[in-house]
Design an enzyme around this catalytic site. Structure first.
Site, mmCIF file in Angstrom:
data_model
loop_
_atom_site.group_PDB
_atom_site.id
_atom_site.type_symbol
_atom_site.label_atom_id
_atom_site.label_comp_id
_atom_site.label_asym_id
_atom_site.label_seq_id
_atom_site.Cartn_x
_atom_site.Cartn_y
_atom_site.Cartn_z
ATOM 1 N N LYS A 55 0.808 -1.223 0.000
ATOM 2 C CA LYS A 55 0.000 0.000 0.000
ATOM 3 C C LYS A 55 0.842 1.276 0.000
ATOM 4 O O LYS A 55 0.395 2.298 -0.501
ATOM 5 C CB LYS A 55 -1.000 -0.024 1.164
ATOM 6 C CG LYS A 55 -1.819 -1.334 1.234
ATOM 7 C CD LYS A 55 -2.382 -1.824 -0.117
ATOM 8 C CE LYS A 55 -2.587 -3.339 -0.151
ATOM 9 N NZ LYS A 55 -2.833 -3.878 -1.505
ATOM 10 N N ASP A 62 -7.178 -1.500 -4.820
ATOM 11 C CA ASP A 62 -7.775 -2.363 -3.789
ATOM 12 C C ASP A 62 -7.279 -1.947 -2.402
ATOM 13 O O ASP A 62 -6.251 -1.270 -2.276
ATOM 14 C CB ASP A 62 -7.410 -3.830 -4.065
ATOM 15 C CG ASP A 62 -8.178 -4.783 -3.154
ATOM 16 O OD1 ASP A 62 -9.279 -4.427 -2.685
ATOM 17 O OD2 ASP A 62 -7.676 -5.909 -2.908
ATOM 18 N N ASN A 63 -8.009 -2.372 -1.392
ATOM 19 C CA ASN A 63 -7.586 -2.228 0.016
ATOM 20 C C ASN A 63 -7.374 -0.781 0.439
ATOM 21 O O ASN A 63 -6.495 -0.511 1.255
ATOM 22 C CB ASN A 63 -6.285 -3.006 0.287
ATOM 23 C CG ASN A 63 -6.343 -4.451 -0.128
ATOM 24 O OD1 ASN A 63 -5.732 -4.844 -1.110
ATOM 25 N ND2 ASN A 63 -7.108 -5.251 0.598
ATOM 26 N N GLU A 117 -11.105 -9.142 1.794
ATOM 27 C CA GLU A 117 -11.309 -10.485 1.251
ATOM 28 C C GLU A 117 -11.545 -11.531 2.342
ATOM 29 O O GLU A 117 -10.809 -11.598 3.318
ATOM 30 C CB GLU A 117 -10.111 -10.907 0.379
ATOM 31 C CG GLU A 117 -8.706 -10.684 0.970
ATOM 32 C CD GLU A 117 -8.092 -9.335 0.597
ATOM 33 O OE1 GLU A 117 -8.825 -8.360 0.367
ATOM 34 O OE2 GLU A 117 -6.841 -9.276 0.565
HETATM 35 N N1 SAM Z 1 -3.719 -9.015 -6.928
HETATM 36 C C1 SAM Z 1 -3.568 -10.283 -6.239
HETATM 37 C C2 SAM Z 1 -4.884 -10.998 -6.240
HETATM 38 O O1 SAM Z 1 -5.917 -10.366 -5.974
HETATM 39 O O2 SAM Z 1 -4.907 -12.201 -6.505
HETATM 40 C C3 SAM Z 1 -3.091 -10.092 -4.817
HETATM 41 C C4 SAM Z 1 -1.817 -9.288 -4.701
HETATM 42 S S1 SAM Z 1 -1.126 -9.300 -3.065
HETATM 43 C C5 SAM Z 1 -2.270 -8.401 -2.132
HETATM 44 C C6 SAM Z 1 0.239 -8.154 -3.207
HETATM 45 C C7 SAM Z 1 1.417 -8.683 -4.016
HETATM 46 O O3 SAM Z 1 2.173 -7.573 -4.466
HETATM 47 C C8 SAM Z 1 2.390 -9.563 -3.251
HETATM 48 O O4 SAM Z 1 2.528 -10.779 -3.919
HETATM 49 C C9 SAM Z 1 3.714 -8.782 -3.242
HETATM 50 O O5 SAM Z 1 4.850 -9.596 -3.340
HETATM 51 C C10 SAM Z 1 3.553 -7.908 -4.464
HETATM 52 N N2 SAM Z 1 4.244 -6.625 -4.415
HETATM 53 C C11 SAM Z 1 4.250 -5.746 -3.372
HETATM 54 N N3 SAM Z 1 4.900 -4.618 -3.690
HETATM 55 C C12 SAM Z 1 5.307 -4.767 -4.982
HETATM 56 C C13 SAM Z 1 6.016 -3.931 -5.886
HETATM 57 N N4 SAM Z 1 6.416 -2.712 -5.528
HETATM 58 N N5 SAM Z 1 6.268 -4.401 -7.141
HETATM 59 C C14 SAM Z 1 5.865 -5.636 -7.513
HETATM 60 N N6 SAM Z 1 5.173 -6.470 -6.697
HETATM 61 C C15 SAM Z 1 4.896 -6.044 -5.447
HETATM 62 MG MG MG Z 2 -5.844 -6.600 -2.232
#
Ligand code: SAM
Ligand code: MG
Length: 221
Positions: A144, A169-170, A199
């Site tokens: 976030k 999201d979120n 979720e």
């Molecule tokens: N969008 C997915 C879904 O609904 O199925 C869920 C995503 S999950 C909440 C957040 C993901 O973002 C994690 O797997 C994390 O490793 C990745 N992430 C976080 N910061 C990131 C960044 N700056 N660049 C790329 N990936 C990132």
């Molecule tokens: Mg999310």
């Protein structure tokens, strides 16, 4: 053998979902998260909102930030024609490996381009790597504290144009207050909040869409 959560989720997909059927992959993941273990997919309730915004936007170029296990990638791409350019970014190689298998199980491997790396490093390379000038739809679902720097980076790179929709999201849980302030105070976008729940829980959460009302540029900064 002890599997981590993302691998247990993949196992549930392999056992319970019909190969080549994206809806069945989504249902298997939702069932696993509702009945066995919570995981950070956008989930079924907010997923329905995501579906409706994707269908309203009818994008031909899509960027997703944060693939995790590929749930939202499958969700989005099952709705769009094969010619749609869809790029999803994931910085964690273990999650990216799981997502590739989930996407493959859904039969969407030819429609989804998963790139491993950090959004801040990859966003400036989108034009060179993929020849994409602007994205019609962007889904923000990574960490976030990256939301605000990354929307500014997308703008600075000229990747958003009039009509481009960014759905985040979120925005309440875990929350992205600086991002919300930014999109809600700008005259260059119209924004809309979709109230929902985190979720697989009853905790209040929501999605915020931001639609660009004027032509894209380097935003005068
Ligand atoms: N969008 C997915 C879904 O609904 O199925 C869920 C995503 S999950 C909440 C957040 C993901 O973002 C994690 O797997 C994390 O490793 C990745 N992430 C976080 N910061 C990131 C960044 N700056 N660049 C790329 N990936 C990132
Ligand atoms: Mg999310």
């Amino acid at each position: 053998l002890v599997l981590v959560l993302s691998s247990r989720l993949l196992q549930a997909v392999c056992i319970n979902a019909v190969r080549g059927n994206p809806d069945s992959v989504i249902a298997a993941i939702d069932h696993f998260c509702q009945n066995q273990e919570w995981a950070m997919n956008v989930g079924d309730e907010k997923g329905a909102i995501l579906d409706s915004v994707v269908m309203e936007t009818s994008p031909s170029t899509v960027l997703e930030l944060g693939t995790y296990c590929g749930y939202s990638a499958v969700r989005i791409m099952r709705l769009l024609p094969p010619a749609t350019r869809f790029i999803t970014l994931e910085m964690n190689p273990d999650y990216a490996a799981v997502a590739r298998q989930v996407i493959q199980h859904a039969g969407l491997q030819d429609k989804v381009c998963l790139v491993e790396g950090k959004s801040a490093d990859l966003i400036p390379k989108m034009a060179d790597m993929f020849g994409i000038r602007t994205f019609d739809f962007v889904f923000f679902d990574h960490w976030k504290d990256c939301y605000l720097p990354d929307i500014r980076l997308l703008e600075d790179c000229g990747l958003l144009d009039q009509g481009s929709v960014v759905l985040a999201d979120n925005v309440l849980c875990p929350g992205a207050p600086e991002y919300l302030d930014y999109v809600r105070s700008s005259l260059r976008f119209s924004s809309r909040f979709y109230r929902s729940h985190l979720e697989y829980t009853r905790v209040l959460d929501g999605l915020e869409s931001r639609t660009q009302t004027g032509p894209g540029s380097h935003c005068g900064r």
